[in-house]
Design a protein around this motif. Structure first.
Motif, PDB file in Angstrom:
ATOM      1  N   HIS A 360      27.725 -82.376  58.168  1.00 22.62           N
ATOM      2  CA  HIS A 360      27.771 -82.781  56.763  1.00 22.62           C
ATOM      3  C   HIS A 360      29.127 -82.426  56.140  1.00 22.62           C
ATOM      4  O   HIS A 360      29.645 -83.168  55.287  1.00 22.62           O
ATOM      5  CB  HIS A 360      26.654 -82.101  55.985  1.00 22.62           C
ATOM      6  CG  HIS A 360      25.285 -82.592  56.355  1.00 22.62           C
ATOM      7  ND1 HIS A 360      24.996 -83.921  56.542  1.00 22.62           N
ATOM      8  CD2 HIS A 360      24.114 -81.927  56.568  1.00 22.62           C
ATOM      9  CE1 HIS A 360      23.715 -84.057  56.852  1.00 22.62           C
ATOM     10  NE2 HIS A 360      23.173 -82.870  56.878  1.00 22.62           N
ATOM     11  N   SER A 361      29.683 -81.289  56.553  1.00 27.09           N
ATOM     12  CA  SER A 361      30.984 -80.882  56.010  1.00 27.09           C
ATOM     13  C   SER A 361      32.063 -81.879  56.391  1.00 27.09           C
ATOM     14  O   SER A 361      32.926 -82.229  55.570  1.00 27.09           O
ATOM     15  CB  SER A 361      31.344 -79.482  56.521  1.00 27.09           C
ATOM     16  OG  SER A 361      30.358 -78.529  56.179  1.00 27.09           O
ATOM     17  N   THR A 364      31.633 -85.020  54.237  1.00 27.45           N
ATOM     18  CA  THR A 364      31.969 -84.755  52.836  1.00 27.45           C
ATOM     19  C   THR A 364      33.479 -84.643  52.634  1.00 27.45           C
ATOM     20  O   THR A 364      34.042 -85.230  51.705  1.00 27.45           O
ATOM     21  CB  THR A 364      31.285 -83.461  52.376  1.00 27.45           C
ATOM     22  OG1 THR A 364      29.863 -83.589  52.548  1.00 27.45           O
ATOM     23  CG2 THR A 364      31.573 -83.183  50.925  1.00 27.45           C
ATOM     24  N   GLU A 368      35.955 -87.099  50.442  1.00 31.95           N
ATOM     25  CA  GLU A 368      36.804 -86.576  49.371  1.00 31.95           C
ATOM     26  C   GLU A 368      38.277 -86.908  49.600  1.00 31.95           C
ATOM     27  O   GLU A 368      39.066 -86.900  48.655  1.00 31.95           O
ATOM     28  CB  GLU A 368      36.608 -85.066  49.259  1.00 31.95           C
ATOM     29  CG  GLU A 368      35.226 -84.688  48.718  1.00 31.95           C
ATOM     30  CD  GLU A 368      35.008 -83.187  48.676  1.00 31.95           C
ATOM     31  OE1 GLU A 368      35.808 -82.465  49.324  1.00 31.95           O
ATOM     32  OE2 GLU A 368      34.061 -82.743  48.012  1.00 31.95           O
ATOM     33  N   TYR A 392      25.092 -89.126  51.693  1.00 32.46           N
ATOM     34  CA  TYR A 392      26.240 -88.579  50.989  1.00 32.46           C
ATOM     35  C   TYR A 392      26.433 -89.237  49.623  1.00 32.46           C
ATOM     36  O   TYR A 392      27.549 -89.411  49.147  1.00 32.46           O
ATOM     37  CB  TYR A 392      27.502 -88.740  51.848  1.00 32.46           C
ATOM     38  CG  TYR A 392      27.329 -88.080  53.182  1.00 32.46           C
ATOM     39  CD1 TYR A 392      27.369 -86.694  53.306  1.00 32.46           C
ATOM     40  CD2 TYR A 392      27.073 -88.829  54.323  1.00 32.46           C
ATOM     41  CE1 TYR A 392      27.170 -86.081  54.523  1.00 32.46           C
ATOM     42  CE2 TYR A 392      26.874 -88.217  55.550  1.00 32.46           C
ATOM     43  CZ  TYR A 392      26.929 -86.839  55.638  1.00 32.46           C
ATOM     44  OH  TYR A 392      26.720 -86.235  56.848  1.00 32.46           O
ATOM     45  N   VAL A 395      28.297 -87.123  46.985  1.00 35.61           N
ATOM     46  CA  VAL A 395      29.760 -87.115  47.086  1.00 35.61           C
ATOM     47  C   VAL A 395      30.331 -88.363  46.441  1.00 35.61           C
ATOM     48  O   VAL A 395      31.330 -88.318  45.718  1.00 35.61           O
ATOM     49  CB  VAL A 395      30.191 -87.022  48.567  1.00 35.61           C
ATOM     50  CG1 VAL A 395      31.705 -86.877  48.664  1.00 35.61           C
ATOM     51  CG2 VAL A 395      29.510 -85.848  49.245  1.00 35.61           C
TER      52      VAL A 395
END
Length: 435
Positions: A360-361, A364, A368, A392, A395
């Motif tokens: 997930h990091s 994300t 971004e 997501y 985000v």
């Protein structure tokens, strides 16, 4: 001369194919007729009612359904009997072992106690809805007898119910298992329709996760430096590979000269076979991805380190081509990798997260940075881009807010922009910057 109107109701002549209706000795009315059965055969059925009109209405409904091509239900057993048959003869060949184990637990824990005694052919949407409502409001600690088995009861056995209810996600999962089983019963023409599909459980909120920020990700990689699995954690955070996909990688899957990796398999621990190599989660998960330059460098160092460990292990080395192994060359157990990951989080002074949150990091942080959603979908191996967009969504909302604020700044009047610049003591810009 006798007219049809003068003929008693029980003796009126019915058209061919409409069946027969007559009154029984016990004063009930019985209607019989031929309808479509399984395998395109015809079967004579009988229905009953307290009045002639009621029995005739039941028969007419079944004949009308037969004329639409819906076969008459052939299932005479209970829901519990069919679920057992479905798990042992159908689902076991269509599901992964862990998924089948979850389905089995779901059936034995929730479906059989709630709906098991009902006849499969007579199961209705009302029965399913009533069962789900009861499941939603019943304390599972008491229903499953957990409190009664404790040395010191602290729930219903002690007169203080803890109200341990099922989460909306679990409730939706249980409902989906029932829908899958009944859908197969429809395909086998055991029942005419899937009544569970007519019951809505609502859309549960997605599980919240807290991915690492860019600063936290740097702290984690710094803490992992010098660890023998540093290349694994770096690869996980840069590519978003699943835990099983990382542990299932073989050297033959990597092309370090071109900087690519082929994701073909996953490593899992199963009850029957122990650590087992399985196909990827879905067909879309079988993919080829690009490797960052720093990951290529780390993998080359890891390869040299593995050669050193192989020489030190000697005859005890049991290497079978995996990229990430134990010091003796055996595949790494997923549970042991989780323990190592938790230790590194503690060493880095970070909050505790799941290993899957590294995936997930990755997504994300890429969002971004302005990476297109379709590129992230291909990297993560999602079957549909809707999965990526849904997971997501939070985000994307934040990025939308940033975009709206940027547009709002660009659309400010020149007077406002000039006044804001003049107040700061700097000369006004020629034009507002637009990105």
């Amino acid at each position: 001369m006798t007219t049809p109107r003068d003929t008693p109701a029980s003796r009126r002549t019915r058209a061919n194919g409409d069946g027969t209706v007559y009154q029984r000795k016990d004063s009930r009315w019985e209607a019989a007729g031929y309808v479509l059965a399984a395998s395109n055969t015809r079967k004579r059925i009988r229905v009953y009612g307290t009045t002639r009109k009621e029995a005739l209405a039941k028969l007419t409904e079944k004949i009308a359904a037969s004329n639409r091509g819906l076969p008459v239900p052939s299932a005479q057993g209970s829901v519990a009997a069919y679920l057992t048959y479905w798990l042992q003869n159908v689902a076991v060949y269509q599901l992964r072992e862990k998924t089948h184990a979850r389905y089995t637990t779901c059936v034995s824990r929730y479906l059989v106690p709630g709906l098991g005694k009902k006849k499969l052919a007579k199961l209705s949407a009302k029965d399913v809805r009533t069962w789900l409502n009861q499941l939603r409001t019943t304390c599972q600690c008491c229903t499953r007898g957990i409190d009664a088995r404790r040395d010191e009861p602290r729930c219903c056995a002690a007169g203080q119910c803890c109200h341990k209810l099922l989460s909306p996600l679990t409730l939706t999962y249980v409902h989906s298992v029932l829908k899958s089983a009944l859908e197969h019963a429809v395909r086998e023409e055991e029942i005419p329709r899937n009544v569970a599909r007519n019951v809505r459980t609502g859309t549960p909120r997605p599980r919240r996760f807290e991915p690492l920020t860019a600063e936290e990700a740097r702290q984690f990689l710094t803490a992992a430096e010098g660890h023998r699995l540093h290349a694994l954690f770096e690869l996980a955070l840069h590519t978003g590979l699943r835990k099983g996909e990382l542990l299932g990688l073989r050297w033959e899957d990597l092309d370090l000269d071109t900087g690519t990796a082929a994701i073909r398999r996953t490593l899992q621990r199963t009850t029957a076979g122990g650590l087992t190599t399985l196909p990827t989660k879905t067909r879309a998960s079988e993919r080829r991805i690009a490797l960052p330059t720093r990951c290529v460098h780390s993998l080359k160092l890891h390869h040299e380190q593995q050669k050193t460990e192989r020489e030190a292990a000697g005859t005890t080395w049991q290497h079978d081509g995996h990229v990430f192994t134990t010091a003796q060359g055996r595949p790494i157990d997923p549970t042991n990798l989780t323990r190592t990951f938790t230790t590194l989080l503690r060493k880095a002074g970070l909050r505790r997260i799941r290993f899957h949150d590294l995936r997930h990091s990755t997504a994300t942080l890429l969002l971004e940075q302005g990476v297109e959603l379709v590129v992230i979908k291909e990297l993560l191996g999602h079957a549909h881009i809707g999965v990526t967009a849904t997971v997501y969504a939070h985000v994307r909302l934040r990025l939308q807010r940033d975009a709206i604020d940027t547009l709002s700044t660009a659309l400010d009047s020149p007077v406002t922009v000039m006044a804001a610049s003049t107040d700061g003591g700097e000369p006004p810009p020629c034009a507002a910057p637009v990105r």
